[in-house]
Write a protein that holds these residues in place. Structure first.
Motif, PDB file in Angstrom:
ATOM      1  N   PRO A   1       0.800  -1.230   0.000  1.00  0.00           N
ATOM      2  CA  PRO A   1       0.000   0.000   0.000  1.00  0.00           C
ATOM      3  C   PRO A   1       0.835   1.282   0.000  1.00  0.00           C
ATOM      4  N   THR A   2       2.118   1.187   0.336  1.00  0.00           N
ATOM      5  CA  THR A   2       2.988   2.360   0.328  1.00  0.00           C
ATOM      6  C   THR A   2       4.238   2.047  -0.485  1.00  0.00           C
ATOM      7  N   ASP A   3       4.978   3.089  -0.844  1.00  0.00           N
ATOM      8  CA  ASP A   3       6.221   2.914  -1.592  1.00  0.00           C
ATOM      9  C   ASP A   3       7.397   3.200  -0.665  1.00  0.00           C
ATOM     10  N   PRO A   4       8.005   2.166  -0.096  1.00  0.00           N
ATOM     11  CA  PRO A   4       9.111   2.403   0.847  1.00  0.00           C
ATOM     12  C   PRO A   4      10.369   2.931   0.175  1.00  0.00           C
ATOM     13  N   PHE A   5      10.437   2.894  -1.162  1.00  0.00           N
ATOM     14  CA  PHE A   5      11.638   3.333  -1.876  1.00  0.00           C
ATOM     15  C   PHE A   5      11.447   4.677  -2.569  1.00  0.00           C
ATOM     16  N   ARG A   6      10.321   5.325  -2.300  1.00  0.00           N
ATOM     17  CA  ARG A   6      10.072   6.708  -2.711  1.00  0.00           C
ATOM     18  C   ARG A   6      10.250   6.927  -4.212  1.00  0.00           C
ATOM     19  N   GLY A   7       9.621   6.079  -4.992  1.00  0.00           N
ATOM     20  CA  GLY A   7       9.604   6.283  -6.430  1.00  0.00           C
ATOM     21  C   GLY A   7      10.889   5.942  -7.150  1.00  0.00           C
ATOM     22  N   PHE A   8      11.759   5.151  -6.522  1.00  0.00           N
ATOM     23  CA  PHE A   8      13.022   4.775  -7.164  1.00  0.00           C
ATOM     24  C   PHE A   8      12.785   4.032  -8.472  1.00  0.00           C
ATOM     25  N   GLY A   9      11.758   3.194  -8.498  1.00  0.00           N
ATOM     26  CA  GLY A   9      11.403   2.430  -9.696  1.00  0.00           C
ATOM     27  C   GLY A   9      10.023   1.843  -9.505  1.00  0.00           C
ATOM     28  N   ARG A  10       9.593   1.070 -10.485  1.00  0.00           N
ATOM     29  CA  ARG A  10       8.274   0.455 -10.384  1.00  0.00           C
ATOM     30  C   ARG A  10       8.303  -0.655  -9.331  1.00  0.00           C
ATOM     31  N   LEU A  11       7.422  -0.544  -8.364  1.00  0.00           N
ATOM     32  CA  LEU A  11       7.397  -1.466  -7.235  1.00  0.00           C
ATOM     33  C   LEU A  11       6.847  -2.823  -7.664  1.00  0.00           C
ATOM     34  N   PHE A  12       7.414  -3.896  -7.108  1.00  0.00           N
ATOM     35  CA  PHE A  12       6.873  -5.239  -7.336  1.00  0.00           C
ATOM     36  C   PHE A  12       7.007  -6.063  -6.063  1.00  0.00           C
ATOM     37  N   ASP A  13       6.144  -7.074  -5.941  1.00  0.00           N
ATOM     38  CA  ASP A  13       6.120  -7.919  -4.750  1.00  0.00           C
ATOM     39  C   ASP A  13       7.229  -8.957  -4.802  1.00  0.00           C
ATOM     40  N   ILE A  14       7.826  -9.206  -3.659  1.00  0.00           N
ATOM     41  CA  ILE A  14       8.747 -10.325  -3.515  1.00  0.00           C
ATOM     42  C   ILE A  14       8.412 -11.054  -2.221  1.00  0.00           C
ATOM     43  N   GLU A  15       8.865 -12.282  -2.119  1.00  0.00           N
ATOM     44  CA  GLU A  15       8.712 -13.078  -0.899  1.00  0.00           C
ATOM     45  C   GLU A  15      10.104 -13.473  -0.427  1.00  0.00           C
ATOM     46  N   TRP A  16      10.488 -12.997   0.741  1.00  0.00           N
ATOM     47  CA  TRP A  16      11.792 -13.346   1.275  1.00  0.00           C
ATOM     48  C   TRP A  16      11.787 -14.803   1.726  1.00  0.00           C
ATOM     49  N   LEU A  17      12.735 -15.575   1.204  1.00  0.00           N
ATOM     50  CA  LEU A  17      12.830 -16.994   1.522  1.00  0.00           C
ATOM     51  C   LEU A  17      13.932 -17.281   2.540  1.00  0.00           C
ATOM     52  N   ARG A  18      15.051 -16.564   2.441  1.00  0.00           N
ATOM     53  CA  ARG A  18      16.162 -16.738   3.383  1.00  0.00           C
ATOM     54  C   ARG A  18      16.789 -15.390   3.693  1.00  0.00           C
ATOM     55  N   LEU A  19      17.069 -15.161   4.970  1.00  0.00           N
ATOM     56  CA  LEU A  19      17.886 -14.043   5.420  1.00  0.00           C
ATOM     57  C   LEU A  19      19.074 -14.633   6.159  1.00  0.00           C
ATOM     58  N   GLN A  20      20.216 -14.648   5.486  1.00  0.00           N
ATOM     59  CA  GLN A  20      21.395 -15.306   6.061  1.00  0.00           C
ATOM     60  C   GLN A  20      22.634 -14.791   5.340  1.00  0.00           C
ATOM     61  N   ASP A  21      23.609 -14.308   6.081  1.00  0.00           N
ATOM     62  CA  ASP A  21      24.838 -13.815   5.463  1.00  0.00           C
ATOM     63  C   ASP A  21      25.658 -14.968   4.895  1.00  0.00           C
ATOM     64  N   LEU A  22      26.185 -14.740   3.702  1.00  0.00           N
ATOM     65  CA  LEU A  22      27.106 -15.670   3.058  1.00  0.00           C
ATOM     66  C   LEU A  22      28.318 -14.858   2.607  1.00  0.00           C
ATOM     67  N   PRO A  23      29.474 -14.981   3.292  1.00  0.00           N
ATOM     68  CA  PRO A  23      30.649 -14.186   2.928  1.00  0.00           C
ATOM     69  C   PRO A  23      31.072 -14.428   1.476  1.00  0.00           C
ATOM     70  N   LEU A  24      31.406 -13.342   0.789  1.00  0.00           N
ATOM     71  CA  LEU A  24      31.857 -13.460  -0.601  1.00  0.00           C
ATOM     72  C   LEU A  24      33.136 -14.292  -0.695  1.00  0.00           C
ATOM     73  N   SER A  25      33.957 -14.237   0.349  1.00  0.00           N
ATOM     74  CA  SER A  25      35.219 -14.976   0.334  1.00  0.00           C
ATOM     75  C   SER A  25      35.000 -16.481   0.259  1.00  0.00           C
ATOM     76  N   GLU A  26      33.806 -16.936   0.657  1.00  0.00           N
ATOM     77  CA  GLU A  26      33.555 -18.377   0.678  1.00  0.00           C
ATOM     78  C   GLU A  26      32.940 -18.886  -0.628  1.00  0.00           C
ATOM     79  N   VAL A  27      32.674 -17.987  -1.559  1.00  0.00           N
ATOM     80  CA  VAL A  27      32.133 -18.422  -2.859  1.00  0.00           C
ATOM     81  C   VAL A  27      32.991 -17.875  -4.009  1.00  0.00           C
TER      82      VAL A  27
END
Length: 221
Positions: free
Chosen positions: A90-116
């Motif tokens: 219902p709101t635009d948290p990015f203040r018109g940066f671009g066209r808003l679209f829905d996403i579903e977060w599946l994982r929140l977990q840090d993965l160090p770049l050094s390990e990939v």
């Protein structure tokens, strides 16, 4: 060095589906990731909009793998849940940066770049995935492995409650659920009190925009 699969770890059939596509999303501030998690929405640069929209409309699943600039890590991954410009937020948290679209977060977990560092993307002149530009598509094998490494870290934190990412729709928002038919003699509605109000659940992803295809048959998910 990538982590090996521990005993009991299960792979995700959603990620292994050959029709799943993967894109790297880079953002300048961690605050934007926080807002995305809070609102289940995202907005990308104009130059990325068409290819993400096309990918959503023509593939069964689009996975976005997030990294904050100079963080030295990937922060997790999410799934596109609407076409661009068709968000139910219902709101635009990015203040018109671009066209808003829905996403579903599946994982929140840090993965160090050094390990990939071993992962190189054939769709980007075999550059390391950690140097990917915003909106860069990953080959299926590289994208799947990147998400698998995130999943393994999630598993190590709590093996007992770990479940692989499944291909299922999230629940509808309450306002989008069809009302139940009324009985002939409905009971009177209870009086509202201060205890009647509850915190609303996170938004769901129903949209009136053109549906995403599934299994290549053009049927909605």
């Amino acid at each position: 060095i990538p982590l090996a699969e521990p005993p009991g770890f299960k792979r995700s059939s959603l990620l292994e589906n050959p029709r799943t596509r993967f894109f790297v999303i880079t953002c300048s501030q961690g605050e934007f990731v926080v807002k995305s998690v809070q609102h289940n929405a995202w907005a990308t640069q104009r130059k990325n909009e068409q290819k993400l929209d096309d990918a959503y409309r023509t593939s069964s699943t689009v996975i976005l793998i997030f990294t904050v600039n100079k963080s030295g890590a990937f922060q997790g991954y999410a799934r596109m849940r609407s076409s661009l410009g068709c968000s139910t937020c219902p709101t635009d948290p990015f203040r018109g940066f671009g066209r808003l679209f829905d996403i579903e977060w599946l994982r929140l977990q840090d993965l160090p770049l050094s390990e990939v560092q071993n992962l190189r993307n054939p769709l980007d002149d075999h550059r390391q995935v950690g140097t990917s530009r915003d909106g860069q598509e990953l080959s299926h094998s590289v994208g799947m492995e990147l998400c698998r490494q995130i999943d393994i870290r999630v598993f190590h934190e709590d093996p007992a409650s770990y479940e692989p990412v499944a291909d299922e729709l999230p629940p509808l928002r309450p306002e989008l659920v069809p009302p139940k038919p009324m009985s002939k003699d409905p009971e009177p509605a209870p009086a509202l009190t201060s205890q009647s109000f509850t915190v609303p659940p996170q938004p769901a992803f129903a949209t009136a925009c053109p549906p995403q295809v599934a299994n290549g048959l053009g049927s909605p998910l």
